[in-house]
Design an enzyme around this catalytic site. Structure first.
Site, PDB file in Angstrom:
ATOM      1  N   GLU A   9      44.968  35.717  41.670  1.00 20.59           N
ATOM      2  CA  GLU A   9      45.442  37.087  41.886  1.00 20.59           C
ATOM      3  C   GLU A   9      45.576  37.448  43.358  1.00 20.59           C
ATOM      4  O   GLU A   9      46.510  38.131  43.755  1.00 20.59           O
ATOM      5  CB  GLU A   9      44.495  38.088  41.199  1.00 20.59           C
ATOM      6  CG  GLU A   9      44.632  38.102  39.692  1.00 20.59           C
ATOM      7  CD  GLU A   9      43.674  39.082  39.044  1.00 20.59           C
ATOM      8  OE1 GLU A   9      43.544  40.208  39.547  1.00 20.59           O
ATOM      9  OE2 GLU A   9      43.049  38.717  38.028  1.00 20.59           O
ATOM     10  N   ASP A  82      41.505  36.453  37.187  1.00 22.32           N
ATOM     11  CA  ASP A  82      40.093  36.826  37.011  1.00 22.32           C
ATOM     12  C   ASP A  82      39.586  36.602  35.578  1.00 22.32           C
ATOM     13  O   ASP A  82      40.360  36.726  34.615  1.00 22.32           O
ATOM     14  CB  ASP A  82      39.887  38.293  37.403  1.00 22.32           C
ATOM     15  CG  ASP A  82      39.922  38.487  38.911  1.00 22.32           C
ATOM     16  OD1 ASP A  82      39.892  37.482  39.638  1.00 22.32           O
ATOM     17  OD2 ASP A  82      39.987  39.642  39.368  1.00 22.32           O
ATOM     18  N   ASP A  84      38.260  38.126  33.094  1.00 20.22           N
ATOM     19  CA  ASP A  84      38.010  39.277  32.229  1.00 20.22           C
ATOM     20  C   ASP A  84      39.297  39.608  31.491  1.00 20.22           C
ATOM     21  O   ASP A  84      40.302  38.910  31.626  1.00 20.22           O
ATOM     22  CB  ASP A  84      37.490  40.483  33.037  1.00 20.22           C
ATOM     23  CG  ASP A  84      38.406  40.856  34.195  1.00 20.22           C
ATOM     24  OD1 ASP A  84      39.583  40.445  34.182  1.00 20.22           O
ATOM     25  OD2 ASP A  84      37.957  41.552  35.114  1.00 20.22           O
ATOM     26  N   GLU A  86      41.460  41.984  31.869  1.00 17.72           N
ATOM     27  CA  GLU A  86      42.569  42.310  32.763  1.00 17.72           C
ATOM     28  C   GLU A  86      43.169  41.035  33.352  1.00 17.72           C
ATOM     29  O   GLU A  86      44.391  40.873  33.411  1.00 17.72           O
ATOM     30  CB  GLU A  86      42.060  43.231  33.878  1.00 17.72           C
ATOM     31  CG  GLU A  86      43.138  44.031  34.547  1.00 17.72           C
ATOM     32  CD  GLU A  86      42.564  45.109  35.464  1.00 17.72           C
ATOM     33  OE1 GLU A  86      43.366  45.847  36.044  1.00 17.72           O
ATOM     34  OE2 GLU A  86      41.325  45.190  35.605  1.00 17.72           O
ATOM     35  N   TYR A 304      31.378  36.439  40.172  1.00 16.69           N
ATOM     36  CA  TYR A 304      32.335  37.479  39.780  1.00 16.69           C
ATOM     37  C   TYR A 304      31.639  38.819  39.599  1.00 16.69           C
ATOM     38  O   TYR A 304      30.577  38.909  38.989  1.00 16.69           O
ATOM     39  CB  TYR A 304      33.049  37.072  38.484  1.00 16.69           C
ATOM     40  CG  TYR A 304      34.230  37.946  38.171  1.00 16.69           C
ATOM     41  CD1 TYR A 304      35.252  38.099  39.094  1.00 16.69           C
ATOM     42  CD2 TYR A 304      34.319  38.621  36.960  1.00 16.69           C
ATOM     43  CE1 TYR A 304      36.347  38.898  38.816  1.00 16.69           C
ATOM     44  CE2 TYR A 304      35.412  39.416  36.667  1.00 16.69           C
ATOM     45  CZ  TYR A 304      36.424  39.553  37.602  1.00 16.69           C
ATOM     46  OH  TYR A 304      37.500  40.360  37.337  1.00 16.69           O
ATOM     47  N   ARG A 306      32.666  41.731  38.171  1.00 16.05           N
ATOM     48  CA  ARG A 306      32.883  42.622  37.023  1.00 16.05           C
ATOM     49  C   ARG A 306      32.195  41.999  35.813  1.00 16.05           C
ATOM     50  O   ARG A 306      32.728  41.098  35.173  1.00 16.05           O
ATOM     51  CB  ARG A 306      34.377  42.816  36.750  1.00 16.05           C
ATOM     52  CG  ARG A 306      35.076  43.592  37.852  1.00 16.05           C
ATOM     53  CD  ARG A 306      36.471  44.027  37.451  1.00 16.05           C
ATOM     54  NE  ARG A 306      37.148  44.610  38.592  1.00 16.05           N
ATOM     55  CZ  ARG A 306      38.134  44.030  39.266  1.00 16.05           C
ATOM     56  NH1 ARG A 306      38.531  42.825  38.923  1.00 16.05           N
ATOM     57  NH2 ARG A 306      38.705  44.630  40.287  1.00 16.05           N
ATOM     58  N   HIS A 351      30.013  35.808  31.966  1.00 21.10           N
ATOM     59  CA  HIS A 351      28.837  35.239  31.297  1.00 21.10           C
ATOM     60  C   HIS A 351      27.595  35.292  32.179  1.00 21.10           C
ATOM     61  O   HIS A 351      26.521  34.907  31.755  1.00 21.10           O
ATOM     62  CB  HIS A 351      29.122  33.793  30.891  1.00 21.10           C
ATOM     63  CG  HIS A 351      29.086  32.834  32.045  1.00 21.10           C
ATOM     64  ND1 HIS A 351      30.026  32.841  33.036  1.00 21.10           N
ATOM     65  CD2 HIS A 351      28.197  31.863  32.383  1.00 21.10           C
ATOM     66  CE1 HIS A 351      29.740  31.897  33.919  1.00 21.10           C
ATOM     67  NE2 HIS A 351      28.631  31.287  33.556  1.00 21.10           N
TER      68      HIS A 351
END
Length: 760
Positions: A9, A82, A84, A86, A304, A306, A351
């Site tokens: 991203e 990413d 997730d 999104e 990560y 989030r 996770h």
């Protein structure tokens, strides 16, 4: 061109990953989202299974073209956005664009996921690719469709019924409700008086205090002593009585470390401990995750950011325990790893908890490579992670009861830290709590007679609940199940940008606009700002993401009730939404007064308007006679020729036409300061100093509304040396001092003029 193409991203992340994968891989960035819903009504087809119309985001089209060009020459394409929902959706959008361009034939296109940007994690992810997880994509599509349908149906209602430019959001609106309800609690709060009675004594050279908790054999409640007269009566009963220790109780208490950070707890703690807004915290965390050059090229410093998981990988725990064993006393390391359980119903964003990618990379060792925000946040994450695997702290707690006359008991408490454990590294902050009693007590024994140095009462008044800080609002949103980790900063930013809330001393206060919008939504769309309804909808999105629920039926169920309610409310009048009747009559004509909403916020006005023009400020004393408007000599209204008069409004004094409401001309009492800097947009007017609705200075073109150019910082007549924009602005911050800054955000030029003052 390399045979392998990996797409991420952000360009910062691409640079870091390229270092690990070498010349066999080309690494490109999508620069965030590549497609978005077409921003017009009908982009979600409610009659065709909620089919969505997407378009490539204009500002990212050149990056999409670069990816498409690279795909033509690559054999293997790895979608590494990413980890997730999104990110999964962005990978899917990239794949759909490539399909539309017919670039997927004879190509191996796979999804790879990693939760930290380290060489081991990247290479392991590439070695174990998978297909797109369509359940995650569907959950994200459902979220986008819900937010779109709420925004495109409620916002026009707000424009027609309240004011242009307002918006309502699916999760932003319940958050606003929380803030407004807290404000109403504060207004309705009635303070109550109460007293506490204290004894000061000493033994040897150690002084200490005790508090009365039992009077004449009866345990005292908070409001039993609620006046000075009762306080004096209690003191008279105690005067002259001997003080004797009746019991001494000693306990060993332990306190365990807080779990490693989730997104929510990191945002809360950064607000409490570091004073960072949710937006600044998120930005710094993103940079730490994507990679910082610490001397050997860029490297991801944290995992990560989030996530709603509190678990740590086995490898990370082993490394942390090794560090603790090497750097702290033996008792600081528990016999077995400390386990934490997530409170989130469906911890799905990642996770692992947020942790350093290597615990051996201490904050001090990287400090010189980090900005102030990055260092403060990294240090906090590092300390919290280490502390989470350390032994509990131990306290020796002593509680002493002292009798002063039969049945009258005072209690003194003391706490001594016997073993620091995790507290040697990190201690979690809390919102709006009183400090614990850590007083040191002398060695006391049952039967000891003590001197009464002083007997006295302290007067107290109950306090209203505090307004939300960003940290406490995030905590409340999490407790109610409103939103998800990645949405908290954007919820708060939207509320501030829309001027629904103001930040005063780090507390969120609703504006008049915010309260009117909230009143409209809670009265007419009650279900859709209901905390439980919003939380249950989030649970359904979670179920879509794990494959236990289909997304189209969820959309159908929501849309059926929501659309019906929107259609019913279209017939509301503006007065029904913005007016609120008062139990008070107009002193001028006798008709009922109402709270009304105008361009400058709420005010009290006569329901007989326009025949009766009585108004007053919301906070004005209704019994105080209004000031008669004073005519300004030698000034006429430029619109109708009538006399100009001095008036008072919610934001101070101003000039207005005496013929109001027939003529509505107004102007500021003092002419705006002209900077003399030519407007860079129209090249006709000059930039003048103005105040926003809430008193913040900004600079805009004096030809407004013909030209709507504006900037927050003071302008100077110097062209930007980088992008050649006709003006620069002066920006002053504590960290960077005063600097010349280009107002064009995409340029990014800055030059320090006056360095920051050195810290004492």
């Amino acid at each position: 061109m390399a045979a392998n193409l990996l797409i991420v991203e952000s360009p910062a992340k691409a640079k870091t990953i390229k270092k690990y994968l070498g010349s066999e891989f080309e690494v490109l960035a999508s620069y965030g989202h590549v497609r978005g819903l077409v921003r017009k009504d009908g982009s979600v087809d409610v009659n065709n299974d909620f089919a969505m119309k997407y378009q490539i985001i204009a500002k990212n089209s050149k990056h999409v073209d670069a990816i498409a060009q690279a795909v033509k020459q690559a054999d293997n394409i790895y979608l590494a956005t990413d980890p997730d929902r999104e990110g999964e959706a962005i990978s899917w959008h990239i794949l759909e664009i490539l399909k539309s361009k017919r670039l997927t034939v004879n190509k191996q296109i796979k999804r790879v996921v990693f939760h930290e940007i380290t060489q081991t994690a990247i290479k392991d992810a590439v070695a174990h690719p998978r297909d797109i997880a369509y359940d995650l994509v569907n959950a994200q599509q459902a979220r986008s469709a819900l937010d779109y349908l709420v925004g495109f149906n409620l916002s026009p209602l707000l424009w027609r019924k309240i004011r242009q430019g307002l918006s309502a959001g699916r999760v932003q609106s319940p958050a606003l409700r929380l803030i407004c309800e807290r404000e109403n609690e504060i207004r309705a709060f009635q303070s109550q008086e109460y007293w506490s009675v204290h004894l000061d004594s000493h033994k040897g050279r150690t002084k200490f205090g005790a508090k009365l908790f039992q009077l004449e054999g009866k345990k005292l409640d908070q409001f039993d002593i609620n006046s000075e007269a009762i306080n004096q009566d209690v003191l008279s009963k105690l005067e002259g009585k001997p003080a004797v220790v009746t019991s001494v109780e000693k306990k060993r208490k332990t306190r365990s470390a807080a779990a490693p950070f989730t997104t929510s707890t990191m945002l809360q703690e950064a607000g409490r401990k570091l004073g960072l807004t949710a937006d600044r915290t998120t930005r710094a965390a993103q940079q730490l995750y994507e990679g910082i050059d610490i001397g050997q090229g860029p490297i991801g410093l944290i995992t990560y950011m989030r996530t709603d998981s509190v678990t740590l990988s086995a490898e990370a725990v082993e490394e942390i325990r090794h560090y603790i064993g090497k750097n702290f006393e033996p008792d600081s390391l528990p016999k077995s790893p400390v386990q934490y359980k997530s409170k989130a119903k469906n911890a799905q964003e990642a996770h692992e908890a947020i942790r350093p990618t290597s615990i051996f990379r201490s904050p001090e060792s990287v400090k010189g490579f980090l900005s102030a925000d990055q260092f403060k946040l990294y240090e906090m994450i590092w300390k919290r992670t280490v502390a989470s695997q350390m032994s509990p702290a131990k306290f020796d707690v002593t509680s002493v009861d002292i009798e002063v006359g039969a049945g009258n008991l005072f209690r003194a408490s003391g706490q001594i830290l016997a073993f620091a454990g995790f507290m040697a590294v990190y201690l979690e902050d809390e919102d709006d709590v009183e400090d614990e009693d850590n007083a040191k007590l002398p060695l006391l024994e049952e039967g000891d007679q003590l001197p009464v140095d002083k007997l006295y009462g302290d007067q107290h008044f109950t306090q209203p609940p505090p307004r939300f800080t960003e940290a406490s609002l995030i905590k409340a949103l999490e407790e109610f199940g409103i939103g998800r980790p990645s949405t908290y900063p954007s919820i708060i930013t939207t509320l501030k940008d829309r001027e629904y809330v103001l930040v005063d001393k780090k507390r969120l206060t609703p504006t008049d606009t915010g309260e009117v919008v909230n009143k409209f939504l809670t009265e007419h769309f009650t279900q859709y700002v209901d905390y439980n309804f919003t939380a249950k909808l989030e649970d359904k999105l979670d179920e879509i993401s794990n494959g236990s629920r289909e997304w189209v039926p969820v959309m159908e169920e929501f849309w059926k009730g929501f659309h019906k309610q929107v259609e019913e409310k279209k017939n509301l009048t503006r007065a029904e939404v913005t007016h609120e009747a008062l139990d008070e009559n107009c002193p001028k004509c006798g008709k009922q007064l109402t709270i009304r909403f105008g361009k400058r916020g709420r005010f009290v006005g006569c329901s007989g308007y326009p025949e009766c023009d009585y108004t007053r400020n919301m906070n004005a004393d209704p019994n105080e006679a209004p000031e008669e408007p004073v005519e300004v000599e030698g000034r006429e209204c430029p619109k109708c020729g009538g006399p100009l008069v001095l008036k008072s409004g919610q934001y101070g004094k101003f000039l207005g036409c005496k013929n109001y409401p027939t003529c509505k001309h107004i102007e500021p009492l003092e002419k705006p300061k002209d900077t003399g800097v030519t407007c860079p947009e129209c090249n006709k007017g000059t930039l003048i100093e103005r105040k926003s609705r809430y008193g913040k200075l900004f600079y805009s073109c004096n030809t407004y509304p013909s030209c709507k150019y504006a900037t927050w910082n003071p302008p100077i007549a110097e062209a930007c040396p980088q992008c050649k924009w006709p003006i620069l602005t002066l920006k002053t911050t504590k960290r960077r001092g005063t600097e010349k800054v280009c107002p064009q955000k995409e340029c990014g030029f800055s030059e320090v003029v006056i360095p920051p003052e050195p810290k004492a």
